[in-house]
Design a protein around this motif. Sequence first.
Motif, PDB file in Angstrom:
ATOM      1  N   PHE A 287      43.612  38.408  30.026  1.00  7.90           N
ATOM      2  CA  PHE A 287      44.305  38.904  30.953  1.00  7.90           C
ATOM      3  C   PHE A 287      43.394  39.984  31.821  1.00  7.90           C
ATOM      4  N   GLY A 288      43.538  39.692  33.079  1.00  4.11           N
ATOM      5  CA  GLY A 288      42.896  40.584  33.930  1.00  4.11           C
ATOM      6  C   GLY A 288      43.434  41.046  35.175  1.00  4.11           C
ATOM      7  N   THR A 289      42.366  41.784  35.916  1.00  8.13           N
ATOM      8  CA  THR A 289      42.952  42.055  37.514  1.00  8.13           C
ATOM      9  C   THR A 289      41.930  41.881  38.324  1.00  8.13           C
ATOM     10  N   LEU A 290      42.494  41.472  39.564  1.00  6.30           N
ATOM     11  CA  LEU A 290      41.655  41.080  40.666  1.00  6.30           C
ATOM     12  C   LEU A 290      41.839  42.473  41.853  1.00  6.30           C
ATOM     13  N   GLU A 291      40.597  42.710  42.326  1.00  2.00           N
ATOM     14  CA  GLU A 291      40.664  43.759  43.523  1.00  2.00           C
ATOM     15  C   GLU A 291      39.811  43.430  44.499  1.00  2.00           C
ATOM     16  N   PRO A 292      40.321  42.780  45.703  1.00  2.00           N
ATOM     17  CA  PRO A 292      39.360  42.241  46.602  1.00  2.00           C
ATOM     18  C   PRO A 292      39.003  43.559  47.488  1.00  2.00           C
ATOM     19  N   ASP A 293      37.942  43.506  48.032  1.00  2.00           N
ATOM     20  CA  ASP A 293      37.356  44.517  48.916  1.00  2.00           C
ATOM     21  C   ASP A 293      37.023  43.683  50.486  1.00  2.00           C
ATOM     22  N   PRO A 294      37.847  44.052  51.455  1.00  2.00           N
ATOM     23  CA  PRO A 294      38.109  43.312  52.620  1.00  2.00           C
ATOM     24  C   PRO A 294      36.833  43.538  53.173  1.00  2.00           C
ATOM     25  N   ASP A 295      36.219  44.990  53.162  1.00  2.00           N
ATOM     26  CA  ASP A 295      35.072  45.166  53.751  1.00  2.00           C
ATOM     27  C   ASP A 295      33.671  44.376  53.589  1.00  2.00           C
ATOM     28  N   THR A 296      33.592  44.255  52.107  1.00  2.00           N
ATOM     29  CA  THR A 296      32.576  43.306  51.664  1.00  2.00           C
ATOM     30  C   THR A 296      32.523  41.970  51.358  1.00  2.00           C
ATOM     31  N   GLY A 297      34.051  41.418  51.188  1.00  2.00           N
ATOM     32  CA  GLY A 297      34.345  40.191  50.746  1.00  2.00           C
ATOM     33  C   GLY A 297      34.124  40.078  49.260  1.00  2.00           C
ATOM     34  N   GLN A 298      33.949  41.110  48.426  1.00  2.00           N
ATOM     35  CA  GLN A 298      33.572  40.999  46.990  1.00  2.00           C
ATOM     36  C   GLN A 298      34.939  41.179  46.419  1.00  2.00           C
ATOM     37  N   VAL A 299      35.189  40.664  45.144  1.00  2.00           N
ATOM     38  CA  VAL A 299      36.311  40.811  44.476  1.00  2.00           C
ATOM     39  C   VAL A 299      35.993  41.455  42.894  1.00  2.00           C
ATOM     40  N   ALA A 300      36.522  42.563  42.664  1.00  2.00           N
ATOM     41  CA  ALA A 300      36.083  43.270  41.397  1.00  2.00           C
ATOM     42  C   ALA A 300      37.238  42.676  40.339  1.00  2.00           C
ATOM     43  N   VAL A 301      36.544  42.178  39.176  1.00  2.00           N
ATOM     44  CA  VAL A 301      37.312  41.374  38.149  1.00  2.00           C
ATOM     45  C   VAL A 301      37.169  42.487  37.027  1.00  2.00           C
ATOM     46  N   HIS A 302      38.174  42.839  36.180  1.00  2.00           N
ATOM     47  CA  HIS A 302      38.333  43.547  34.911  1.00  2.00           C
ATOM     48  C   HIS A 302      39.395  42.835  33.955  1.00  2.00           C
ATOM     49  N   LEU A 303      38.618  42.201  33.032  1.00  2.00           N
ATOM     50  CA  LEU A 303      39.541  41.536  32.226  1.00  2.00           C
ATOM     51  C   LEU A 303      39.488  41.590  30.501  1.00  2.00           C
ATOM     52  N   ALA A 304      40.309  41.133  29.780  1.00  2.00           N
ATOM     53  CA  ALA A 304      39.918  41.456  28.262  1.00  2.00           C
ATOM     54  C   ALA A 304      40.696  39.993  27.683  1.00  2.00           C
ATOM     55  N   SER A 305      40.051  39.685  26.501  1.00  2.00           N
ATOM     56  CA  SER A 305      40.370  38.475  25.784  1.00  2.00           C
ATOM     57  C   SER A 305      40.979  38.844  24.578  1.00  2.00           C
ATOM     58  N   GLY A 306      41.651  37.768  23.919  1.00  2.00           N
ATOM     59  CA  GLY A 306      42.279  38.135  22.662  1.00  2.00           C
ATOM     60  C   GLY A 306      42.100  36.580  21.979  1.00  2.00           C
ATOM     61  N   GLY A 307      40.838  36.487  21.578  1.00  2.00           N
ATOM     62  CA  GLY A 307      40.617  35.134  20.581  1.00  2.00           C
ATOM     63  C   GLY A 307      40.460  33.883  21.492  1.00  2.00           C
ATOM     64  N   HIS A 308      40.337  34.149  22.968  1.00  2.00           N
ATOM     65  CA  HIS A 308      40.196  32.859  23.879  1.00  2.00           C
ATOM     66  C   HIS A 308      38.971  32.691  24.172  1.00  2.00           C
ATOM     67  N   PRO A 309      38.566  31.260  24.541  1.00  2.00           N
ATOM     68  CA  PRO A 309      37.220  30.933  24.857  1.00  2.00           C
ATOM     69  C   PRO A 309      36.603  31.830  26.038  1.00  2.00           C
ATOM     70  N   PRO A 310      35.469  32.110  26.373  1.00  2.00           N
ATOM     71  CA  PRO A 310      34.962  33.130  27.391  1.00  2.00           C
ATOM     72  C   PRO A 310      35.152  32.491  28.735  1.00  2.00           C
TER      73      PRO A 310
END
Length: 429
Positions: A287-310
């Motif tokens: 499960f994770g979140t996406l936060e796109p930055d319209p100024d840089t075109g980058q997307v910040a990703v924050h996620l966590a895993s429960g027993g799932h393949p990386p």
Amino acid sequence: MCRTGQHPDPHEADDDKSSGAAFASLLEDSAEDLYESAPCGYLSTLMDGTIAKINTTLLTWLGLDREAVVGRMRFTDLLTVGGKLYHETHFAPLLRMQGEISGIALEIKQPDGRMPVLVSSAVKHGSTGEPLLIRTTLFDARDRRAYEEELLRGRKAAEEARKQAEADRARLEDALAVLQQSLLPDTLPPISGVDTAAYYHTAHPDRLGGDFYDVFPIDGKRFGFFLGDVCGKGPQAAAVTSLTRYTLRAAALHDPDPVSALNTLNKVLYERYAGGTGDPRYCTAVFGTLEPDPDTGQVAVHLASGGHPPVIVLRAEGTAEFLPTPGGLLVGILPSAPFTAARTVLAPGDTLLLYTDGITEARTSEDRTGLYGDEALLAFAADHAGKPTPAVIEALTGLLHSFGNGLDDDTALLALGAPAPDTLTRSTR
């Protein structure tokens, strides 16, 4: 029989006479008598299932009169509710395709209960090849219960099927249509500054799978995403999948922190399935979140895993790497569990790839014993790094199809990318 130098034995002569009488009696047994009194049930039906002929043995098992059956009942009318459901969904379609089918375990109704039988059917064709009728043989299987699981071709054990089929039937008819629509999103939502693409491979069209994914808005800046795999298959796994999807969505709106969302899901699954029910259900999930930055075109990703393949990060410069989330425990197996979080930033042209283990556990060696594996998937991803997100999913779809019958598990793929400056934001499934 006379032996040299001996007189004929009168007892042997009597035996010969008895054998001859028995053989003569056998010859007098007509074909109709053999049909009616056979140690198995016989019936012939029209192509729509209407019974045209039935033998005495089967009528005796059913406790019915010939007049009440011939021309008035169909073959499925003789079956239990569970047997009728199996006949309509499996037996009849296979018979139409193959022209014959044998050794299928069903149950027929009796005045005081039910009787297990092994059923074989064959279609009789006319001289020009048109189907005329169906001939069916039923063998008493009361002493052969142990064979049912094999005869149901790897499906659920017959004991479970007998107990659950009738109870599940009404529930499944109503639930399957709803669950089929709710397990996966119809489309992925458009996200400004993010390319999204997904693909779901169903290994067994006749069974509901347990893989799931979703992408959804959280607030004006962030979007949530998840992908996972529920243990097991069929209606029970589908019910857990539906519960998981809506729990994660609700949890994210309350607290979008990935670890918090997985903790909420863990609590819900454990209390619902593991708390003394005798039927524990659990899943793996990212499960994770996406936060796109319209100024840089980058997307910040924050996620966590429960027993799932990386997850795999495909970089624009042509490399790919696993995003480590070690130690995450299966979701729902314990009352509380540690979940591992990770962060990354997608630069323009980068793609985040999530997948279920159907792809890495595909059997690819010549003897179908070797697995495709994590490292092979990473190498394949690296070969497609820098490509647009939909192109990555398209390449992976082709890879799945290349496995043929070596791919025997459902597979979900979800890709989230920061589009390169010369591409348009798009969303595909």
